[in-house]
Scaffold this active site. Sequence first.
Site, PDB file in Angstrom:
ATOM      1  N   ASP A  29      22.276  18.361  13.487  1.00 37.82           N
ATOM      2  CA  ASP A  29      21.036  18.586  14.241  1.00 37.82           C
ATOM      3  C   ASP A  29      21.171  19.912  15.006  1.00 37.82           C
ATOM      4  O   ASP A  29      22.105  20.090  15.784  1.00 37.82           O
ATOM      5  CB  ASP A  29      20.825  17.410  15.210  1.00 37.82           C
ATOM      6  CG  ASP A  29      19.491  17.456  15.938  1.00 37.82           C
ATOM      7  OD1 ASP A  29      18.902  16.396  16.174  1.00 37.82           O
ATOM      8  OD2 ASP A  29      19.048  18.571  16.314  1.00 37.82           O
ATOM      9  N   ASP A 124      14.890  20.203  11.715  1.00 40.11           N
ATOM     10  CA  ASP A 124      16.190  20.684  12.206  1.00 40.11           C
ATOM     11  C   ASP A 124      17.298  19.643  12.097  1.00 40.11           C
ATOM     12  O   ASP A 124      18.327  19.775  12.743  1.00 40.11           O
ATOM     13  CB  ASP A 124      16.056  21.169  13.660  1.00 40.11           C
ATOM     14  CG  ASP A 124      16.189  20.066  14.682  1.00 40.11           C
ATOM     15  OD1 ASP A 124      15.735  18.942  14.418  1.00 40.11           O
ATOM     16  OD2 ASP A 124      16.775  20.339  15.747  1.00 40.11           O
ATOM     17  N   GLU A 125      17.099  18.644  11.266  1.00 37.91           N
ATOM     18  CA  GLU A 125      18.012  17.508  11.307  1.00 37.91           C
ATOM     19  C   GLU A 125      18.150  16.876   9.924  1.00 37.91           C
ATOM     20  O   GLU A 125      17.160  16.705   9.222  1.00 37.91           O
ATOM     21  CB  GLU A 125      17.365  16.510  12.270  1.00 37.91           C
ATOM     22  CG  GLU A 125      18.122  15.356  12.664  1.00 37.91           C
ATOM     23  CD  GLU A 125      17.252  14.426  13.533  1.00 37.91           C
ATOM     24  OE1 GLU A 125      17.718  13.339  13.798  1.00 37.91           O
ATOM     25  OE2 GLU A 125      16.114  14.793  13.911  1.00 37.91           O
TER      26      GLU A 125
HETATM   27  P1  TTP Z   1      15.042  18.000  18.565  1.00 35.24           P
HETATM   28  O1  TTP Z   1      16.176  18.131  17.597  1.00 35.24           O
HETATM   29  O2  TTP Z   1      14.723  16.665  19.102  1.00 35.24           O
HETATM   30  O3  TTP Z   1      15.316  18.936  19.825  1.00 35.24           O
HETATM   31  P2  TTP Z   1      15.960  20.365  19.903  1.00 35.24           P
HETATM   32  O4  TTP Z   1      16.495  20.821  18.590  1.00 35.24           O
HETATM   33  O5  TTP Z   1      14.992  21.297  20.521  1.00 35.24           O
HETATM   34  O6  TTP Z   1      17.141  20.167  20.932  1.00 35.24           O
HETATM   35  P3  TTP Z   1      18.484  19.334  20.729  1.00 35.24           P
HETATM   36  O7  TTP Z   1      18.515  18.839  19.339  1.00 35.24           O
HETATM   37  O8  TTP Z   1      19.585  20.336  20.996  1.00 35.24           O
HETATM   38  O9  TTP Z   1      18.435  18.255  21.759  1.00 35.24           O
HETATM   39  O10 TTP Z   1      13.725  18.566  17.926  1.00 35.24           O
HETATM   40  C1  TTP Z   1      13.716  19.694  17.051  1.00 35.24           C
HETATM   41  C2  TTP Z   1      12.492  20.541  17.298  1.00 35.24           C
HETATM   42  O11 TTP Z   1      11.315  19.753  17.134  1.00 35.24           O
HETATM   43  C3  TTP Z   1      12.413  21.111  18.680  1.00 35.24           C
HETATM   44  O12 TTP Z   1      13.114  22.347  18.788  1.00 35.24           O
HETATM   45  C4  TTP Z   1      10.952  21.262  18.898  1.00 35.24           C
HETATM   46  C5  TTP Z   1      10.313  20.161  18.070  1.00 35.24           C
HETATM   47  N1  TTP Z   1       9.905  19.053  18.958  1.00 35.24           N
HETATM   48  C6  TTP Z   1       8.597  19.028  19.433  1.00 35.24           C
HETATM   49  O13 TTP Z   1       7.802  19.911  19.102  1.00 35.24           O
HETATM   50  N2  TTP Z   1       8.237  18.019  20.288  1.00 35.24           N
HETATM   51  C7  TTP Z   1       9.104  17.048  20.684  1.00 35.24           C
HETATM   52  O14 TTP Z   1       8.721  16.146  21.473  1.00 35.24           O
HETATM   53  C8  TTP Z   1      10.441  17.069  20.173  1.00 35.24           C
HETATM   54  C9  TTP Z   1      11.430  16.015  20.596  1.00 35.24           C
HETATM   55  C10 TTP Z   1      10.787  18.096  19.322  1.00 35.24           C
HETATM   56 MG    MG Z   2      17.717  19.554  17.444  1.00 34.55          MG
END
Ligand code: TTP
Ligand code: MG
Length: 382
Positions: A29, A124-125
């Site tokens: 992720d 992203d995962e």
């Molecule tokens: P995440 O992987 O949940 O968050 P992140 O990559 O920003 O941070 P981390 O993994 O380090 O905790 O989500 C990936 C992307 O999805 C995030 O960059 C932006 C988008 N997203 C939204 O637009 N709204 C949201 O509520 C969430 C959780 C994510």
């Molecule tokens: Mg992330």
Amino acid sequence: MGYSPVQQLDRGGRPRAVPPAMRHIIHADLDAFYAAVEQMDNPELRGKPVLVGGSPQSRGVVATASYEARVFGVHSAMPMVTAVRQCPQGIVVRPRFDRYREMSRRVMDIFHGVTDLVEPLSLDEAYLDITAVVEGGKLPLGVAIDLKRQVRDDTGLNVSIGVGTSKSVAKIASDLEKPDGLVVVPPGEEEDFLAPLAVGKLWGIGPKTAGRLHQDGIETIGDLAGRPEEWFARHFGKRAASIRAKALGQDEDPVKTERSAKSISAETTFADDLSDREELRNTLAKLSAGVAVSLEKKGIRGRTVTVKMRLSDFTTLTRQTTLPFHTNAADDIMTTGWTLLDGELAPGRAFRLLGVGMSGFGQDGEQPRQLPLPWEENQGND
Ligand code: TTP
Ligand code: MG
């Protein structure tokens, strides 16, 4: 395949049944994905609190915040007004979804360089089943380190990685040391690894269920895992076996590759039956764009375009064409769809539903496989 059933002993010295095929799964992720892309593209933002999302004036929300902003308590889905109040020095940046999709594609390509068995969960995962890579002689830790380095070198982004023998353990592990995390849970240590963690970290336990469990005195995953089997049945009904397996770190959910999806489609029903060619073509164009976005999100390409049409008398027709190449482009889907549609247009014929779908997933130049690879044998056909 040549797995010999290994016998392990549990803490009481009794033989413990070990699943016949031990798996090694990575959950990867990206860290603060949208914000990290913005910081990479714009060096002035590096090391600064960045808030990606809608404007505070238009009641926008935070999509994500850089880790520099998170120390102020800013998080995804928070109203931007609140975020700016809590972190006044935060730099608000508008999201650039095309750019994030492009970076996502590059990262997913890197994942595919490690194994074919990639299950993307979002931009992203993803889960990667690296069992075959490990059986080929690499250590899970080594695979993870190489993967982190490659993502960093090729894209400038940091990815946090968890490695375990199941999807749920890997997922929990990847989150534990974010950002730039790397946690490997060795085989046999799943239960001990999970035991001290908050029960809400478990896949399938939302805040509401967690609240209910707290009332029962269950705070940690270990508290939950210690409950007898009947207790799970009473509390979780149909989900009991799955939740118990996850709490014990023994769930066997397979990594579902993109190709296990059979088709991706979109359709729409008209308020009034349509017969106008231009309007029908426009509808098909929009639907094709939606299908293309879904394909891109999943990182897959298809060859077979299917158009579904329901006539005013409820007759349903499907027509399909298989292209000589794999594509995820809206234009390819649309033009193929238009041709199929044209073949069915006739004076006086009105349509109440129109849909378009893509199937036949794969890559160009790929040989059809004669036999399933050994690690696919247990995957079922979903
Ligand atoms: P995440 O992987 O949940 O968050 P992140 O990559 O920003 O941070 P981390 O993994 O380090 O905790 O989500 C990936 C992307 O999805 C995030 O960059 C932006 C988008 N997203 C939204 O637009 N709204 C949201 O509520 C969430 C959780 C994510
Ligand atoms: Mg992330």
